[in-house]
Design a protein around this motif. Structure first.
Motif, PDB file in Angstrom:
ATOM      1  N   ALA A  80     -24.457  -2.571  -5.526  1.00  9.11           N
ATOM      2  CA  ALA A  80     -23.531  -1.552  -5.009  1.00  9.11           C
ATOM      3  C   ALA A  80     -23.899  -1.107  -3.597  1.00  9.11           C
ATOM      4  N   ILE A  81     -25.169  -1.232  -3.227  1.00 10.21           N
ATOM      5  CA  ILE A  81     -25.618  -0.781  -1.909  1.00 10.21           C
ATOM      6  C   ILE A  81     -25.252  -1.783  -0.815  1.00 10.21           C
ATOM      7  N   GLY A  82     -25.217  -3.066  -1.154  1.00  7.51           N
ATOM      8  CA  GLY A  82     -24.999  -4.107  -0.157  1.00  7.51           C
ATOM      9  C   GLY A  82     -23.793  -3.898   0.738  1.00  7.51           C
ATOM     10  N   PRO A  83     -22.605  -3.629   0.178  1.00  9.85           N
ATOM     11  CA  PRO A  83     -21.426  -3.449   1.036  1.00  9.85           C
ATOM     12  C   PRO A  83     -21.546  -2.280   2.008  1.00  9.85           C
ATOM     13  N   TYR A  84     -22.168  -1.182   1.586  1.00  9.59           N
ATOM     14  CA  TYR A  84     -22.352  -0.057   2.507  1.00  9.59           C
ATOM     15  C   TYR A  84     -23.120  -0.501   3.755  1.00  9.59           C
ATOM     16  N   MET A  85     -24.189  -1.252   3.535  1.00 10.35           N
ATOM     17  CA  MET A  85     -25.043  -1.666   4.645  1.00 10.35           C
ATOM     18  C   MET A  85     -24.361  -2.725   5.513  1.00 10.35           C
ATOM     19  N   THR A  86     -23.767  -3.723   4.863  1.00 12.77           N
ATOM     20  CA  THR A  86     -23.128  -4.808   5.606  1.00 12.77           C
ATOM     21  C   THR A  86     -21.926  -4.307   6.396  1.00 12.77           C
ATOM     22  N   MET A 312     -34.247  12.320   0.007  1.00 15.08           N
ATOM     23  CA  MET A 312     -33.398  11.348   0.705  1.00 15.08           C
ATOM     24  C   MET A 312     -33.337  11.652   2.189  1.00 15.08           C
ATOM     25  N   THR A 313     -33.311  10.604   2.997  1.00 15.18           N
ATOM     26  CA  THR A 313     -33.032  10.785   4.418  1.00 15.18           C
ATOM     27  C   THR A 313     -31.526  10.983   4.581  1.00 15.18           C
ATOM     28  N   GLN A 314     -31.063  11.064   5.811  1.00 16.68           N
ATOM     29  CA  GLN A 314     -29.657  11.383   6.051  1.00 16.68           C
ATOM     30  C   GLN A 314     -28.715  10.389   5.378  1.00 16.68           C
ATOM     31  N   THR A 315     -27.661  10.918   4.817  1.00 12.84           N
ATOM     32  CA  THR A 315     -26.568  10.108   4.291  1.00 12.84           C
ATOM     33  C   THR A 315     -25.312  10.469   5.087  1.00 12.84           C
ATOM     34  N   PRO A 316     -24.272   9.659   5.005  1.00 14.46           N
ATOM     35  CA  PRO A 316     -23.041  10.022   5.720  1.00 14.46           C
ATOM     36  C   PRO A 316     -22.541  11.417   5.364  1.00 14.46           C
ATOM     37  N   ASP A 317     -22.765  11.843   4.132  1.00 18.47           N
ATOM     38  CA  ASP A 317     -22.285  13.161   3.703  1.00 18.47           C
ATOM     39  C   ASP A 317     -23.064  14.305   4.326  1.00 18.47           C
ATOM     40  N   THR A 318     -24.304  14.057   4.753  1.00 19.77           N
ATOM     41  CA  THR A 318     -25.110  15.134   5.324  1.00 19.77           C
ATOM     42  C   THR A 318     -25.185  15.065   6.847  1.00 19.77           C
ATOM     43  N   LEU A 319     -24.548  14.069   7.446  1.00 18.49           N
ATOM     44  CA  LEU A 319     -24.554  13.949   8.906  1.00 18.49           C
ATOM     45  C   LEU A 319     -23.693  15.034   9.541  1.00 18.49           C
ATOM     46  N   GLN A 320     -24.156  15.552  10.649  1.00 18.57           N
ATOM     47  CA  GLN A 320     -23.395  16.526  11.417  1.00 18.57           C
ATOM     48  C   GLN A 320     -22.836  15.845  12.661  1.00 18.57           C
ATOM     49  N   GLY A 321     -21.580  16.107  12.992  1.00 15.92           N
ATOM     50  CA  GLY A 321     -20.991  15.575  14.212  1.00 15.92           C
ATOM     51  C   GLY A 321     -20.648  14.100  14.145  1.00 15.92           C
ATOM     52  N   ALA A 322     -20.452  13.565  12.934  1.00 13.56           N
ATOM     53  CA  ALA A 322     -20.182  12.132  12.808  1.00 13.56           C
ATOM     54  C   ALA A 322     -18.826  11.855  12.177  1.00 13.56           C
ATOM     55  N   ASP A 323     -17.907  12.787  12.271  1.00 15.17           N
ATOM     56  CA  ASP A 323     -16.604  12.613  11.631  1.00 15.17           C
ATOM     57  C   ASP A 323     -15.856  11.405  12.190  1.00 15.17           C
ATOM     58  N   TYR A 340     -27.294   4.540   3.307  1.00 13.62           N
ATOM     59  CA  TYR A 340     -27.854   3.563   4.244  1.00 13.62           C
ATOM     60  C   TYR A 340     -26.803   2.919   5.141  1.00 13.62           C
ATOM     61  N   SER A 341     -25.583   3.455   5.152  1.00  7.00           N
ATOM     62  CA  SER A 341     -24.598   2.993   6.128  1.00  7.00           C
ATOM     63  C   SER A 341     -25.015   3.394   7.541  1.00  7.00           C
ATOM     64  N   ASN A 342     -25.401   4.646   7.713  1.00 10.64           N
ATOM     65  CA  ASN A 342     -25.760   5.116   9.047  1.00 10.64           C
ATOM     66  C   ASN A 342     -27.007   4.415   9.578  1.00 10.64           C
ATOM     67  N   GLN A 343     -27.997   4.177   8.716  1.00 14.82           N
ATOM     68  CA  GLN A 343     -29.203   3.490   9.166  1.00 14.82           C
ATOM     69  C   GLN A 343     -28.905   2.024   9.537  1.00 14.82           C
ATOM     70  N   SER A 344     -28.018   1.382   8.788  1.00 15.37           N
ATOM     71  CA  SER A 344     -27.670  -0.007   9.081  1.00 15.37           C
ATOM     72  C   SER A 344     -26.887  -0.114  10.384  1.00 15.37           C
ATOM     73  N   TYR A 345     -26.006   0.819  10.602  1.00 14.86           N
ATOM     74  CA  TYR A 345     -25.253   0.886  11.856  1.00 14.86           C
ATOM     75  C   TYR A 345     -26.218   1.028  13.034  1.00 14.86           C
ATOM     76  N   ASP A 346     -27.190   1.928  12.879  1.00 16.12           N
ATOM     77  CA  ASP A 346     -28.158   2.142  13.947  1.00 16.12           C
ATOM     78  C   ASP A 346     -29.086   0.950  14.143  1.00 16.12           C
ATOM     79  N   ALA A 347     -29.375   0.198  13.079  1.00 14.51           N
ATOM     80  CA  ALA A 347     -30.233  -0.976  13.209  1.00 14.51           C
ATOM     81  C   ALA A 347     -29.612  -1.998  14.154  1.00 14.51           C
ATOM     82  N   VAL A 348     -28.302  -2.192  14.035  1.00 12.11           N
ATOM     83  CA  VAL A 348     -27.605  -3.123  14.925  1.00 12.11           C
ATOM     84  C   VAL A 348     -27.601  -2.602  16.356  1.00 12.11           C
ATOM     85  N   ARG A 349     -27.311  -1.333  16.513  1.00 14.08           N
ATOM     86  CA  ARG A 349     -27.299  -0.738  17.859  1.00 14.08           C
ATOM     87  C   ARG A 349     -28.670  -0.850  18.513  1.00 14.08           C
ATOM     88  N   LEU A 350     -29.715  -0.608  17.717  1.00 14.66           N
ATOM     89  CA  LEU A 350     -31.069  -0.693  18.258  1.00 14.66           C
ATOM     90  C   LEU A 350     -31.417  -2.128  18.634  1.00 14.66           C
TER      91      LEU A 350
END
Length: 413
Positions: A80-86, A312-323, A340-350
């Motif tokens: 179930a986690i795979g699609p969020y990250m990919t 837990m570290t940040q999740t999309p639900d707890t992010l501020q300013g990311a609407d 882990y959507s936000n962390q995966s997004y940032d991994a690519v950007r990094l």
């Protein structure tokens, strides 16, 4: 030379640790308005370097894409986690490519299924290396990620790991490995602080004997035994992928715990929660970050999961300013981003940032660029790696299930 993609504003996603903008290469101010940051930032890295070389030292084909490999669970109990990250990684790739790519080249995401299984992950990592990936941006289950370290290391492929966070990954001291999620040790600190705050005296810490789960459980047990902590810590190991944990529940209940902490994944976690409630346990239950998924609530049952805590570290639900980012994700994929959507997004950007700074995809140069990162804006805040290639602060929060979903409970961590 980097800016934030138009759909995201990680600089405003975390309201702490803000510092002024004073010039190129310095920490950007996190108090700037969303529009200003969106215009001033992004990943338009084309033209940042020349002289691209392949791993053999030969001139690279500048018309070929820069390939990012991503190992995620797409089958098995954690699928179930795979699609969020990919999906999140693909969103970042598409946004960067829309701005011209990196050094004038397009990015290509190449995901592979690791099934959260060491053997499957090793085979998948070898497949990615053979296909010529330049950077790895995956890794969810620590036990499956660990054996891939030497595979990517031998090929000099930098690894930016968005989710897997066992302390054992850090202890390997691999120069090509970088973690952008809080570590197991940092998670333990958050868990113990919250248990102490709640006045726990007899804590049952349960794990599944995997690297990630056992690492957190054993360290938690040690920390709980320190002066000022609970009077007793009970360690209980279960066998992963079982359909019934009645014997473990009975064993733990006999020791009369007043707090239970499960450090494994959501499949087993959901069953344990349900069976503890059926056995009459009414005290607090907390789970580690591997269990933070809507699937945990589904398996446990909404009523039994209500009030369950999580580290837990940040999740999309707890992010501020990311609407805007969440809207872009949902518009593209037809569903909300998840753990882990936000962390995966940032991994690519990094990865894109480091390749641009390195002037190409040479592994050693990209690694050096990652080590030199100072102030790169991610959802978790400005990034500067420690000498161990981890985050300076783990960023763990305490969540709780409220009305059938995880929500922020306590920001103490």
């Amino acid at each position: 030379m980097s800016e934030f993609p138009a759909s995201a504003n990680p600089a405003n996603a975390n309201p702490v640790n803000r510092s002024p903008v004073t010039g190129p290469g310095r920490r950007p101010r996190r108090l700037l308005p969303l529009a200003a940051l969106t215009v001033a930032a992004g990943l338009a890295l084309s033209g940042c370097g020349q002289g691209l070389l392949d791993k053999g030292g030969k001139a690279e084909d500048k018309s070929s894409p820069i390939v990012l490999g991503m190992l995620v669970p797409r089958s098995g109990g954690e699928a179930a986690i795979g699609p969020y990250m990919t999906n999140a990684a693909q969103l970042a790739v598409d946004e960067i490519n829309a701005k011209g790519g990196v050094l004038g080249r397009k990015l290509e995401l190449r995901p592979e299924d690791d099934a959260c299984d060491p053997k499957t992950a090793t085979a998948a990592a070898n497949k990615l290396v053979s296909s010529g990936v330049h950077v790895s941006v995956g890794g969810y289950c620590s036990g499956a990620t660990l054996p891939t370290l030497p595979v990517f290391g031998k090929a000099n492929v930098p690894m930016i790991i968005p989710a897997a966070n066992s302390q054992e990954l850090v202890d390997q001291r691999q120069k090509h490995v970088f973690l952008i999620n809080g570590t197991g040790t940092q998670q333990t600190d958050a868990a113990v602080a919250f248990m102490t705050k709640k006045g726990a005296k007899n804590v049952a810490v349960m794990h599944d004997n995997t690297s990630y789960s056992k690492d957190i459980a054993v360290q938690t047990g040690k920390d709980l035994a320190e002066p000022g902590g609970p009077e007793q810590a009970i360690l209980e190991a279960v066998t992963a992928k079982e359909s019934d944990y009645g014997a473990n529940v009975t064993n733990v209940m006999a020791k009369k715990p007043d707090f239970i902490y499960w450090t494994g994944y959501f499949q087993e976690g959901g069953l344990l929660i349900r069976q503890f409630r059926q056995a009459g346990y009414k005290g607090p239950i907390m789970v580690a970050d591997g269990s933070v998924s809507p699937k945990l609530i589904e398996i446990a049952g909404k009523a039994d999961a209500e009030g369950v805590y999580a580290t837990m570290t940040q999740t999309p639900d707890t992010l501020q300013g990311a609407d805007a980012w969440k809207t872009a994700y949902k518009s593209k994929f037809g569903s909300d981003p998840g753990p882990y959507s936000n962390q995966s997004y940032d991994a690519v950007r990094l990865a894109a940032e480091a390749i641009g700074k390195a002037g190409g995809t040479d592994g050693a140069k990209v690694i050096a660029a990652l080590e030199a990162i100072d102030g790169f804006q991610m959802f978790s805040g400005p990034l500067k790696f420690t000498p161990e290639h981890t985050l300076t602060k783990g960023g763990f929060q305490i969540l709780s299930v409220k009305g059938g979903a995880f929500a922020l409970e306590d920001a103490l961590a």
